[in-house]
Scaffold this motif. Structure first.
Motif, mmCIF file in Angstrom:
data_model
loop_
_atom_site.group_PDB
_atom_site.id
_atom_site.type_symbol
_atom_site.label_atom_id
_atom_site.label_comp_id
_atom_site.label_asym_id
_atom_site.label_seq_id
_atom_site.Cartn_x
_atom_site.Cartn_y
_atom_site.Cartn_z
ATOM 1 N N LYS A 182 0.844 -1.188 0.000
ATOM 2 C CA LYS A 182 0.000 0.000 0.000
ATOM 3 C C LYS A 182 0.882 1.243 0.000
ATOM 4 N N VAL A 183 0.299 2.373 -0.292
ATOM 5 C CA VAL A 183 1.101 3.568 -0.479
ATOM 6 C C VAL A 183 0.356 4.762 0.106
ATOM 7 N N ALA A 184 1.122 5.706 0.657
ATOM 8 C CA ALA A 184 0.551 6.975 1.098
ATOM 9 C C ALA A 184 1.323 8.089 0.403
ATOM 10 N N VAL A 185 0.600 8.988 -0.257
ATOM 11 C CA VAL A 185 1.236 10.077 -0.988
ATOM 12 C C VAL A 185 1.184 11.334 -0.119
ATOM 13 N N MET A 186 2.354 11.896 0.194
ATOM 14 C CA MET A 186 2.403 13.057 1.080
ATOM 15 C C MET A 186 2.771 14.318 0.328
ATOM 16 N N ARG A 195 -1.949 -0.827 -6.256
ATOM 17 C CA ARG A 195 -2.518 -0.927 -7.612
ATOM 18 C C ARG A 195 -3.584 0.140 -7.848
ATOM 19 N N ASP A 196 -4.471 0.308 -6.845
ATOM 20 C CA ASP A 196 -5.547 1.293 -7.001
ATOM 21 C C ASP A 196 -4.992 2.701 -7.143
ATOM 22 N N VAL A 197 -4.022 3.040 -6.289
ATOM 23 C CA VAL A 197 -3.521 4.414 -6.283
ATOM 24 C C VAL A 197 -2.791 4.729 -7.585
ATOM 25 N N ILE A 198 -1.989 3.771 -8.078
ATOM 26 C CA ILE A 198 -1.211 4.055 -9.286
ATOM 27 C C ILE A 198 -2.074 3.949 -10.546
ATOM 28 N N ARG A 199 -3.019 3.008 -10.558
ATOM 29 C CA ARG A 199 -3.833 2.853 -11.780
ATOM 30 C C ARG A 199 -4.994 3.840 -11.850
ATOM 31 N N PHE A 253 -8.209 5.979 -0.026
ATOM 32 C CA PHE A 253 -8.686 7.267 0.466
ATOM 33 C C PHE A 253 -8.008 8.415 -0.270
ATOM 34 N N ALA A 254 -8.718 9.524 -0.427
ATOM 35 C CA ALA A 254 -8.107 10.717 -1.014
ATOM 36 C C ALA A 254 -8.665 11.938 -0.312
ATOM 37 N N ALA A 255 -7.841 12.995 -0.230
ATOM 38 C CA ALA A 255 -8.253 14.224 0.436
ATOM 39 C C ALA A 255 -9.180 15.005 -0.489
ATOM 40 N N LEU A 256 -10.441 14.578 -0.560
ATOM 41 C CA LEU A 256 -11.443 15.196 -1.432
ATOM 42 C C LEU A 256 -12.726 15.364 -0.644
ATOM 43 N N PHE A 257 -13.519 16.349 -1.018
ATOM 44 C CA PHE A 257 -14.859 16.418 -0.451
ATOM 45 C C PHE A 257 -15.706 15.331 -1.111
ATOM 46 N N PRO A 258 -16.645 14.734 -0.359
ATOM 47 C CA PRO A 258 -17.364 13.568 -0.887
ATOM 48 C C PRO A 258 -17.991 13.808 -2.260
ATOM 49 N N GLU A 259 -18.428 15.071 -2.548
ATOM 50 C CA GLU A 259 -19.091 15.285 -3.838
ATOM 51 C C GLU A 259 -18.112 15.215 -5.006
ATOM 52 N N ASP A 260 -16.780 15.287 -4.719
ATOM 53 C CA ASP A 260 -15.790 15.254 -5.802
ATOM 54 C C ASP A 260 -15.218 13.866 -6.029
ATOM 55 N N VAL A 261 -15.685 12.897 -5.255
ATOM 56 C CA VAL A 261 -15.153 11.544 -5.421
ATOM 57 C C VAL A 261 -15.597 11.004 -6.767
ATOM 58 N N PRO A 262 -14.632 10.609 -7.616
ATOM 59 C CA PRO A 262 -15.022 10.108 -8.941
ATOM 60 C C PRO A 262 -15.819 8.823 -8.784
ATOM 61 N N SER A 263 -16.906 8.718 -9.526
ATOM 62 C CA SER A 263 -17.699 7.495 -9.436
ATOM 63 C C SER A 263 -16.977 6.386 -10.189
ATOM 64 N N LEU A 264 -17.051 5.212 -9.640
ATOM 65 C CA LEU A 264 -16.331 4.095 -10.242
ATOM 66 C C LEU A 264 -17.040 3.622 -11.500
ATOM 67 N N PRO A 265 -16.282 3.240 -12.508
ATOM 68 C CA PRO A 265 -16.908 2.749 -13.741
ATOM 69 C C PRO A 265 -17.610 1.407 -13.504
#
Lengths: 277, 332
Positions: free
Chosen positions: B229-233, B245-249, B320-332
Motif C-alpha cells: 500500500k502507499v501513502a502520498v504526502m 494498484r488502485d492508487v497508481i492505476r 482514500f483521497a483528500a477530497l470532499f465527498p461530492e468530488d469523489v469520482p464514481s467508479l466505472p
C-alpha cells in the motif's frame, strides 16, 4: 552533409593511480571511444557509476587531459583539435562549450546575487563592453530560462532546487555557447521539477540551435529527452543508436540488462535484477 | 492486529522564524508482513514522519498534543510518544524498529570495520555474547548475498562497493530481528542494476522474516515494485492512500495524477512530461484549506478547497483521497 560538431576516434583518458617510476599504474577511465555528435543533436550518454561518462564529458570540454586518440570540434565557424589546444584556442572554446552541473545547491556561490552569477562568465570572458550591455544580456537569458526578472537581485538561498537549476542553466548559456554538456543535471530534482527542467532544455535547444550532450544514469529520462543514446560500460561505448531503436531493440546483453532493471510503474510487472556480476 | 498505529501525528519545528509545520495530522497503520510506501517530493515530511516513529527528530521538535504512535510488540503495546529517557527509547531505536538510510557511505563509521559496528549494536540490543554476535553478523552478511562474508566482516566501509555497502546496511538493520524496518530512500544513491538487486532482496526478506516495512521514496515506480500500500504526502499531509494498484492505476487526487504525469515512462516515449504548475510554497506560508490547492490545475477559483480542509474520503475499498465527498469520482 555537414560535419559533426564533435568527432572522436579512439579517444582515451588515463589517470595515474600510483605505483613506482617503472611500474606506474594507470586507470583507463575512457577507453578508445569513437563517436560523433551531429550539430543540433540531443545525445544522451548513459551508464552506471564508474562507466566513464562524466570523464568523457570532461575530456570533450578539455577539463581533463586527453591521453590518446583524436577529438575534434567544428561548429561551422571555428574548428579545434581538442587534443592540441593553445591557450588562445582554449579561451575561445570555453565560450563555445559549457557545462551544467548536477547539484544546483553546490554550483552557485551563496555570496553572489543571481544577476552577478549569470553575469560572471560575460565579465570574465570580456564578452560585453559596458555594464548596461551585461545587464541587457543577463535579462535576456534569464527571460529565456523563465526566471522572474525581479529575482535577479536575490541570493541563491532564496530559491528552490528547480529555480536554482534554471539559474545554472542561464549562467551556462550566458556566453551564447554552441555545445552544452549537462552532467546529471536533473538527478537531484523532484520528478515534477525534473519534468519542467527537461522541457526547458528541449525548448532552449530548439530556440537557440544548441547541441546537447546529456549525461545521465536514468534511462527513462534519457528516453524522453534525447534523440540518440550512447551506452557506456567500463570506459567503452557498448552500444550507440537512435533512442527509439535502442529502447525497442537493444542489441547488446549489457543494454538489455540495464533496461530490464528499470523499475516498472506496473506493480504486476516485476523488474529483474541481472545475474550478480 | 496491526504492528504500528500512527494517529493524528503532527510535528512542528521551533525556528527563529516561528513554528514550522513539517507533518500535519497524519494517521496510518501497518500490519506485520506489510510494506507501505511513503511517497512525496522533498519537503513533504516523509522523512520527518519516519523519524518520529523512532523519536529521532532534532531537539527543536514539537509533537502535537494529540499525536499517538503505538507499537504493538509481543510483550504489550509501547506508547512511543511517551518515551522520555534514552534507555527507554532503545526499544524503538535499533531494537524492535530498525532504519536503513539513503547514503550507505555516510551511515557507516569510516574508522570502524563493518563487523565491529554490527557486533556493537547486537551487544546493545540483544543478550548475545561477542562470539554469538560475530557468528550471527557473518550469517546475516551471507544472507543478503555478500560473497566471502567472513572477509567482508573485517573490512571498512570504503572497501565495499555502493551496492555491497547498502546490503551490509540491510544485514545490520535485520540482525536484531526488528518487527518494523524503516527504509529511507534505500536505493536512491544506487545504480539501476544494483537497485533491482536491493529491491529483490527486500522482497525476499519480507516473506522470510514477516516484518513490516515502511519504504520512503520519491520514486513511484520503486513503490510499485515493492509496496502493498502507499501513502502520498505533500507539505506534511497525506493526500491519497490505499492499495498500490488502485492508487497508481486510478489515482483520485490531482497531486498523485500530477506526479504520475511528470514521470518519464518507458512504455510511451511520446507522452509529454507535464510538470506540476508552480513551486512548492515555503514552509512558513502554508496554504489554507487543501495544502495543494494553489498548484491544483483542476480547481476553479473560489472553490471550497481554498478555505476548507478536505477530509480523507474513501473512493474505493481501502483507498482514500483528500477530497470532499461530492468530488469523489464514481467508479466505472
Amino acid at each position: 552533409m555537414t560535419k559533426p560538431l564533435i568527432r572522436t576516434k579512439d579517444l582515451s583518458v588515463e589517470f595515474s593511480i600510483g605505483g613506482k617510476i617503472f611500474n606506474k599504474k594507470t586507470l583507463k577511465a575512457v577507453n578508445d571511444v569513437s563517436f560523433e555528435i551531429p550539430r543540433g543533436a540531443f545525445v544522451g550518454v548513459v551508464g552506471e557509476s564508474g562507466s566513464g561518462k562524466t570523464t568523457l564529458g570532461r575530456a570533450l570540454l578539455n577539463a581533463v587531459d586527453i591521453t590518446g586518440g583524436e577529438a575534434e570540434y567544428d561548429d561551422g565557424e571555428v574548428q579545434f583539435d581538442l587534443t592540441n589546444m593553445s591557450p588562445g584556442d582554449l579561451k575561445e572554446y570555453r565560450r563555445r562549450a559549457q557545462l551544467i552541473f548536477q547539484d544546483p545547491y553546490a554550483a552557485l556561490s551563496p555570496r553572489m546575487t543571481v544577476r552577478d552569477i549569470i553575469a560572471e562568465p560575460l565579465e570574465v570572458m570580456g564578452l560585453t563592453k559596458s555594464r548596461e550591455e551585461t545587464d541587457a544580456r543577463v535579462r535576456e537569458i534569464a527571460g529565456k530560462c523563465r526566471l522572474n526578472l525581479e529575482h535577479l537581485r536575490r541570493y541563491p538561498h532564496a530559491f528552490s532546487g528547480g529555480q536554482r537549476q534554471r539559474i545554472s542553466i542561464a549562467r551556462a548559456l550566458a556566453s551564447n555557447p554552441r555545445f552544452v554538456i549537462a552532467d546529471e543535471c536533473v538527478a537531484a530534482l523532484d520528478v515534477s521539477i525534473q519534468a519542467d527542467i527537461l522541457n526547458l532544455l528541449k525548448s532552449l535547444q530548439k530556440d537557440l540551435g544548441l547541441t546537447f550532450m546529456f549525461i545521465s544514469h536514468d534511462l527513462s529520462v534519457v528516453a524522453h529527452t534525447c534523440d540518440h543514446v550512447v551506452v557506456m560500460y567500463h570506459g567503452k561505448i557498448v552500444e550507440s543508436a537512435p533512442t527509439r531503436e535502442l529502447f525497442a531493440n537493444p542489441q547488446q546483453e549489457y543494454t538489455r540488462n540495464l533496461l530490464a532493471a528499470i523499475p516498472s510503474l506496473d506493480p504486476d510487472q516485476k523488474s529483474r535484477a541481472p545475474a550478480v556480476g | 492486529m496491526s504492528l504500528i498505529d500512527v494517529k493524528n501525528l503532527t510535528v512542528q519545528f521551533k525556528t527563529d522564524e516561528g513554528l514550522v509545520t513539517a507533518v500535519d495530522d497524519v494517521s496510518f497503520s501497518l500490519k506485520p508482513g506489510e510494506v507501505m510506501g511513503l511517497v512525496g517530493e522533498s519537503g513533504s515530511g516523509k522523512s520527518v514522519t519516519a523519524k518520529s516513529l523512532m523519536k529521532l527528530n532534532a531537539r527543536n521538535t514539537v509533537y502535537g498534543s494529540d499525536s499517538r504512535i503505538t507499537l504493538h510488540l509481543d510483550d504489550g503495546p509501547v506508547d512511543v510518544m511517551g518515551l522520555k529517557r534514552p534507555r527507554d527509547m532503545q526499544v524503538v531505536r535499533g531494537g524492535a524498529v530498525s532504519m536503513i538510510f539513503q547514503e550507505p557511505m555516510a551511515s557507516f563509521a569510516p574508522a570502524m570495520t563493518i563487523g565491529s559496528q554490527m557486533v556493537e549494536q547486537l551487544l546493545i540490543h540483544t543478550n548475545m555474547n561477542k562470539k554469538q554476535a560475530k557468528d550471527l553478523s557473518i550469517e546475516m552478511l551471507d544472507r543478503v548475498g555478500i560473497l566471502d562474508p567472513a572477509i567482508r566482516f573485517g573490512q571498512y566501509a570504503f572497501e565495499l562497493s555502493g551496492g555491497m555497502r547498502q546490503r551490509a546496511m540491510i544485514a545490520m538493520a535485520l540482525s536484531t530481528k526488528p518487527k518494523l524496518l524503516i527504509a529511507d530512500e534505500p536505493t536512491t544513491a544506487l545504480d539501476v542494476t544494483i537497485q533491482a538487486q536491493v529491491l529483490d532482496l527486500m522482497r525476499d526478506l519480507v516473506s522470510e522474516f514477516g516484518m513490516g516495512i515502511i519504504f520512503i521514496t520519491h520514486d513511484l515506480s520503486v513503490v510499485a515494485q515493492t509496496a502493498d500500500k502507499v501513502a502520498v504526502m505533500y507539505l506534511g499531509r497525506i493526500l491519497e492512500s490505499g492499495p498500490v494498484r488502485d492508487v497508481i492505476r486510478t489515482p483520485a487526487h490531482a497531486y498523485t495524477r500530477g506526479l504520475l504525469n511528470a514521470l518519464p515512462r518507458l512504455d510511451d516515449l511520446d507522452a509529454p512530461l507535464t510538470p506540476i504548475p508552480g513551486d512548492i510554497p515555503s514552509p512558513l506560508e502554508r496554504p489554507n484549506g487543501c495544502v495543494f490547492h494553489p498548484r491544483n490545475p483542476e480547481l476553479q477559483p473560489g472553490s471550497r478547497y481554498e478555505t476548507e480542509r478536505p477530509p480523507l474520503t474513501e473512493v474505493s475499498p481501502g483507498h482514500f483521497a483528500a477530497l470532499f465527498p461530492e468530488d469523489v469520482p464514481s467508479l466505472p
